[in-house]
Design a protein around this motif. Structure first.
Motif, PDB file in Angstrom:
ATOM      1  N   LEU A   1       0.831  -1.205   0.000  1.00 37.71           N
ATOM      2  CA  LEU A   1       0.000   0.000   0.000  1.00 37.71           C
ATOM      3  C   LEU A   1       0.869   1.259   0.000  1.00 37.71           C
ATOM      4  N   ALA A   2       1.997   1.219   0.715  1.00 40.21           N
ATOM      5  CA  ALA A   2       2.908   2.366   0.708  1.00 40.21           C
ATOM      6  C   ALA A   2       3.485   2.543  -0.698  1.00 40.21           C
ATOM      7  N   GLY A   3       3.824   1.420  -1.353  1.00 42.61           N
ATOM      8  CA  GLY A   3       4.332   1.507  -2.715  1.00 42.61           C
ATOM      9  C   GLY A   3       3.298   2.081  -3.664  1.00 42.61           C
ATOM     10  N   LEU A   4       2.049   1.660  -3.502  1.00 40.39           N
ATOM     11  CA  LEU A   4       0.965   2.200  -4.337  1.00 40.39           C
ATOM     12  C   LEU A   4       0.822   3.700  -4.094  1.00 40.39           C
ATOM     13  N   ALA A   5       0.937   4.113  -2.836  1.00 39.02           N
ATOM     14  CA  ALA A   5       0.876   5.533  -2.523  1.00 39.02           C
ATOM     15  C   ALA A   5       2.020   6.261  -3.211  1.00 39.02           C
ATOM     16  N   GLY A   6       3.206   5.635  -3.235  1.00 39.43           N
ATOM     17  CA  GLY A   6       4.369   6.266  -3.842  1.00 39.43           C
ATOM     18  C   GLY A   6       4.174   6.515  -5.328  1.00 39.43           C
ATOM     19  N   ILE A   7       3.727   5.476  -6.055  1.00 40.43           N
ATOM     20  CA  ILE A   7       3.582   5.664  -7.507  1.00 40.43           C
ATOM     21  C   ILE A   7       2.420   6.615  -7.802  1.00 40.43           C
ATOM     22  N   SER A   8       1.365   6.590  -6.960  1.00 40.75           N
ATOM     23  CA  SER A   8       0.242   7.500  -7.190  1.00 40.75           C
ATOM     24  C   SER A   8       0.703   8.952  -7.061  1.00 40.75           C
ATOM     25  N   GLU A   9       1.531   9.206  -6.059  1.00 43.77           N
ATOM     26  CA  GLU A   9       2.029  10.559  -5.843  1.00 43.77           C
ATOM     27  C   GLU A   9       2.890  11.006  -7.027  1.00 43.77           C
ATOM     28  N   VAL A  10       3.800  10.098  -7.451  1.00 38.24           N
ATOM     29  CA  VAL A  10       4.724  10.462  -8.521  1.00 38.24           C
ATOM     30  C   VAL A  10       3.974  10.611  -9.841  1.00 38.24           C
ATOM     31  N   SER A  11       3.102   9.636 -10.117  1.00 40.13           N
ATOM     32  CA  SER A  11       2.438   9.638 -11.415  1.00 40.13           C
ATOM     33  C   SER A  11       1.267  10.618 -11.440  1.00 40.13           C
ATOM     34  N   GLY A  12       0.596  10.808 -10.305  1.00 43.38           N
ATOM     35  CA  GLY A  12      -0.584  11.664 -10.320  1.00 43.38           C
ATOM     36  C   GLY A  12      -0.285  13.109 -10.002  1.00 43.38           C
ATOM     37  N   ALA A  13       0.654  13.359  -9.079  1.00 44.12           N
ATOM     38  CA  ALA A  13       0.851  14.723  -8.624  1.00 44.12           C
ATOM     39  C   ALA A  13       2.134  15.354  -9.150  1.00 44.12           C
ATOM     40  N   ILE A  14       3.249  14.578  -9.229  1.00 46.15           N
ATOM     41  CA  ILE A  14       4.533  15.189  -9.584  1.00 46.15           C
ATOM     42  C   ILE A  14       4.811  15.048 -11.075  1.00 46.15           C
TER      43      ILE A  14
END
Lengths: 361, 530
Positions: free
Chosen positions: A256-269
């Motif tokens: 779940l932390a990994g999913l949060a990581g890619i979501s942040e990078v791909s969705g926000a950054i």
């Protein structure tokens, strides 16, 4: 003279529920005192910190963006903590998840297909879970303290990301800035609604919270998690394996932390940078406890902690104080939550003199 | 030791310790409700009562661990307030706890030093302890490490520790529950000596025979109130039991245990290394139990009982799969869930945190041991494994009804039940499945007389219905009451089980002390004899 904590004979269920609210109130009072000492008008300061970000639509989207990783990580951590596994390294799992999830858009940036995004999410979850498997293995096999190992692996992950972004993955067309390529269109997590910036990471967070809430409340797996957390011995008697639970809890929270990581990078950054998280993995620990380790409580707690991030930025602009105040508020909040919980379970007793209790059982 | 004639004299003197209307309230529960108690100088006074009767609460108030909610404590006729164990010791009260508070890694003298107020050099403590232990017939080596000592020796440390303070009143909480009959006799001699010196003893026990043997007077508690004060020698065990439980205790009946049938449990040359420095190594254990019989394993605590239970239940696996067979199948490498699926039930010794999760309600504790064996009844949703709360609640209600579990509310936390009621629930949880094999460790440890007789009868009834029952117990009364055959465990070795009729307390006592009269061949012979 010494101070003793004595367990209370009966617990007040009312105060157990009120505890996080009391903690919030105390944090605000501490905030007033803080702003007074800084010579700022506390009412105005608190308004710009906690209310102003809620008054605009765009800032509500920002709130969802900041809350998404907090909730996603914290619900995973809640399973860990309920099962008595102390994963402190979600920040590292977040980073490794983002890094592994970015392999496709950075290294194979020419491949454009609708498959890219789902694969990125899966890669990220595998990456985060694999990174969390290290402290899990060390705990289950060698009985090491998972708090230390998972925490130390955070710094390894941070340095690995820094090296990757400055070295092999640096954007060849990026004028030597320490950044990767911008992700292609196929690799960007879509927005939930077209008019705002909030991306699907928030949706993942809500889904994860609902699913885990159901699992914890209704299923045998949730029962197993709770039993092993309360008493490993009773868990073994029930036929549950505490070693397997170490892996389950760490792999789930890591994924779940990994999913949060890619979501942040791909969705926000939209690309990898040397720093991709303002400490989401650590703040999520506060979120988990403020939400009483209950996935639905965590959704609310995640929104509140997200607000402190936005408030810090807003206060920096409108009243000119440092955004370090964000970390201060987060720290105060955790301090007061844990303090309230302790005082609800124990009462303080002052013991005068040096008489000691000897063999009292 | 007889002092029946002194009773009247003592009553006219000022009591050493007296309580008037002593009350302790926890929330809405009156754990002690207006207790009047008077202990004369130089008497051995028994405090009798079921679990949850308020004995420990009363004693804790006398020793300054709990503050009374009301009432008075008088010491030699003067009101005193005892705020801490230190104050109790200064007043002249010493206490020996049921669960020892000793550090295993420290020596005897160091453990004694820890409990003393003030700084006394350790050499002087050793000397004092040695002198006292000789004087009272409690042989003890002050420089020995506690980890190497037997339970009886550990208890002596506690007694010497209390005696060092030169107390006028010594409180003993269930002192014989961990001793062999021979060790208990030694303890009684010490008590007689203390009494001869004019010290008073407050003796807490479940064991009525013991109380009759050594106590001058008895105070009986039930539900936090004094229900009787008597000279135990004038009473019969059953009249004392009646005062304790407020009704006749059902007599256990072993009648109807038929001829043993099919071989259900077969343990052959079972050995298991110790899991920790303080655990016991099991070596060369042989045991066969047939359908329709209760085999009891007697022994002093800490001789490998819990280790044996863990390998029988499958919580710990043994290296040799063939070492344990259940219904003919080798199960040494099979876990507890698989053994349950074969029809086995298990009741461990520790209720809190092993047999039950204290913080969880009874329904959850029912799921704890039966989630897989009763999967079809308690779970739905296939692989999702949804807990069917209604079915579980119904089953919990059924068990509470059958076993007469008294509780507050529909589904209280397991920890809120008294020891006896929780144990009835835990035993009932397994019986409800009609297991073909049941292994129980200390079924009535710390359980009141009424609940204990109910549990014992249930175990016998299960054997009658054709199951094999193994009962590991330290309580010899219980062993003789329910067993068809008796074996004794000592330092991880098991004696050959013998028909209960051919066993005596003395023989068991010798076996408990490690005097094995059987060899491997004799074990085998005993088996074939059946």
């Amino acid at each position: 003279m010494r101070i003793e904590l004595k367990k209370r004979d009966s617990l007040s269920s009312l105060f157990s529920i009120l505890s996080p609210f009391i903690a919030l109130g105390l944090t605000l009072i501490a905030g007033v005192i803080l702003f007074l000492f800084l010579g700022k008008d506390p009412v105005k300061a608190l308004y710009s910190f906690f209310i102003e970000p809620l008054t605009e639509v765009w800032s509500l989207h920002e709130l969802a963006i900041k809350a998404a990783p907090l909730i996603l990580i914290a619900v995973g951590l809640s399973v860990c903590y309920r099962s008595n596994n102390w994963n402190i390294g979600a920040e590292g799992q977040f980073i490794i998840g983002a890094l592994v999830g970015s392999v496709l858009p950075v290294v194979f940036h020419g491949w454009e297909s609708p498959l890219v995004l789902p694969l990125m999410l899966i890669f990220a979850m595998i990456g985060g879970a694999a990174y969390a498997a290290i402290p899990a293995f060390l705990k289950a096999r060698l009985n090491t303290n998972e708090i230390l190992t998972s925490l130390m692996l955070v710094y390894v992950a941070q340095l690995l990301l820094d090296w990757t972004v400055r070295g092999p993955w640096r954007n060849p067309e990026g004028f030597n800035f320490p950044e990767t390529r911008n992700f292609g269109d196929y690799a960007v997590l879509p927005r939930i609604i077209e008019t705002g910036k909030a991306h699907w990471g928030f949706g993942f967070a809500l889904i994860a919270a609902l699913v885990l809430w159901f699992v914890m409340r209704r299923t045998l797996k949730g029962f197993e998690i709770t039993v092993l957390g309360q008493s490993a011995r009773a868990g073994r008697f029930a036929g549950f394996s505490d070693k397997k639970m170490v892996y389950f809890a760490f792999l789930l929270s890591g994924a779940l932390a990994g999913l949060a990581g890619i979501s942040e990078v791909s969705g926000a950054i939209g690309q990898l940078r040397p720093v991709i998280s303002p400490g989401y993995g650590f703040t999520a620990i506060i979120v988990a406890f403020l939400g009483r380790l209950n996935p639905l409580g965590i959704v609310a707690a995640g929104l509140i902690l997200a607000l402190t991030y936005l408030g810090g930025e807003a206060a920096q602009i409108s009243i000119g104080i440092t955004d370090k105040v964000t970390r201060l508020f987060q720290g105060l909040l955790l301090f007061f939550v844990l303090g309230c919980d302790t005082l609800i379970h124990y009462r303080i007793r002052l013991v005068l003199g040096t008489a000691h209790k000897g063999s009292a059982a | 030791m007889s002092s029946g004639g002194d009773v009247k004299d003592q009553e006219t003197k000022t009591p050493l310790l007296e309580t008037r209307g002593l009350t302790k309230i926890f929330g809405s529960l009156r754990a002690c409700d207006g207790i009047d108690l008077a202990i004369a100088p130089g008497e051995v006074h028994a405090l009798l009562g079921e679990n949850g009767a308020g004995k420990s609460t009363l004693v804790k108030m006398l020793f300054g661990v709990l503050d009374p909610s009301g009432g008075q404590i008088l010491w030699k006729g003067k009101p005193v307030s005892i705020g801490s164990p230190g104050q109790a010791r200064a007043t002249g009260i010493g206490m020996v706890f049921q669960h020892f508070s000793l550090f295993e890694a420290l020596t005897v003298a160091e453990n004694i030093a820890l409990a003393l107020d003030g700084n006394v050099p350790i050499d002087r403590i050793s000397e004092e302890a040695r002198r006292l232990s000789l004087e009272y017939g409690l042989p003890l080596d002050p420089s020995a490490h506690v980890a190497d000592l037997s339970v009886g020796e550990r208890q002596r440390i506690e007694i010497v520790r209390a005696l060092l303070q030169n107390p006028e009143l010594i409180i003993l909480d269930e002192p014989t529950s961990v001793l062999t009959p021979q060790e208990a006799d030694k303890l009684f001699e010490t008590l007689a000596k203390l009494k001869a010196e004019g010290r008073s003893v407050l003796y807490i026990s479940h064991r009525l025979e013991e109380v009759q043997r050594i106590c001058d007077r008895a105070t009986v508690l039930r539900h936090g109130k004094v229900t009787g004060a008597c000279d135990p020698r004038q009473e019969t065990p059953s009249s004392l039991a009646r005062m304790m439980v407020g009704g006749e205790v059902a007599q256990i009946s072993g009648a109807g245990l038929g001829k043993p049938g099919k071989l259900l449990i077969e343990v052959k040359d079972l050995s298991a290394p110790a899991r920790s420095p303080f655990a016991v190594t099991l070596s060369g254990i042989n045991l066969s139990v047939q359908a329709g019989e209760v085999v009891a394993i007697a022994g002093v605590a800490g001789n490998g009982q819990s280790e044996l239970f863990d390998v029988l239940s499958g919580e710990d696996l043994v290296s040799d799969a063939e070492a344990i067979r259940i219904s003919g199948q080798a199960v040494g490498r099979k876990g507890i869930t698989e053994r349950r699926l074969m029809g086995c039930g298990f009741v461990p010794e520790e209720r809190h945190g092993h047999a039950a999760v204290t913080e969880m309600p009874l329904t959850a504790n029912l799921v704890l041991s039966r989630h897989t064996s009763d999967r079809s009844a308690f779970l739905s949703g296939g692989p999702m494994g949804l807990i069917n709360t209604e079915a579980v609640a119904m089953a919990a209600k059924r068990i509470c009804g059958v076993m007469d579990v008294r509780k507050s509310g529909d589904d209280p936390a397991a920890g809120s039940l008294s020891g006896g009621n929780l144990q009835k629930f835990i035993v009932g949880r397994e019986l409800d499945r009609q297991p073909i094999v049941l292994v129980v460790n200390q079924p009535t440890w710390g359980v009141d007389a009424g609940a204990a007789s109910r549990i014992r009868q249930a175990l016998i009834d299960l054997a009658k219905s054709g199951s094999a029952v193994v009962v590991i117990s330290q309580d010899l009364d219980e062993v003789f009451e329910i067993a068809s055959r008796i074996a004794v465990i000592n330092e991880g070795r098991l004696s050959a089980p013998q028909p209960a009729a051919s066993m005596t307390r003395e023989r068991i006592g010798l076996l408990m002390g490690g005097f094995h009269d059987g060899t491997g061949e004799a074990d085998a012979e005993a088996l074939h004899a059946h």
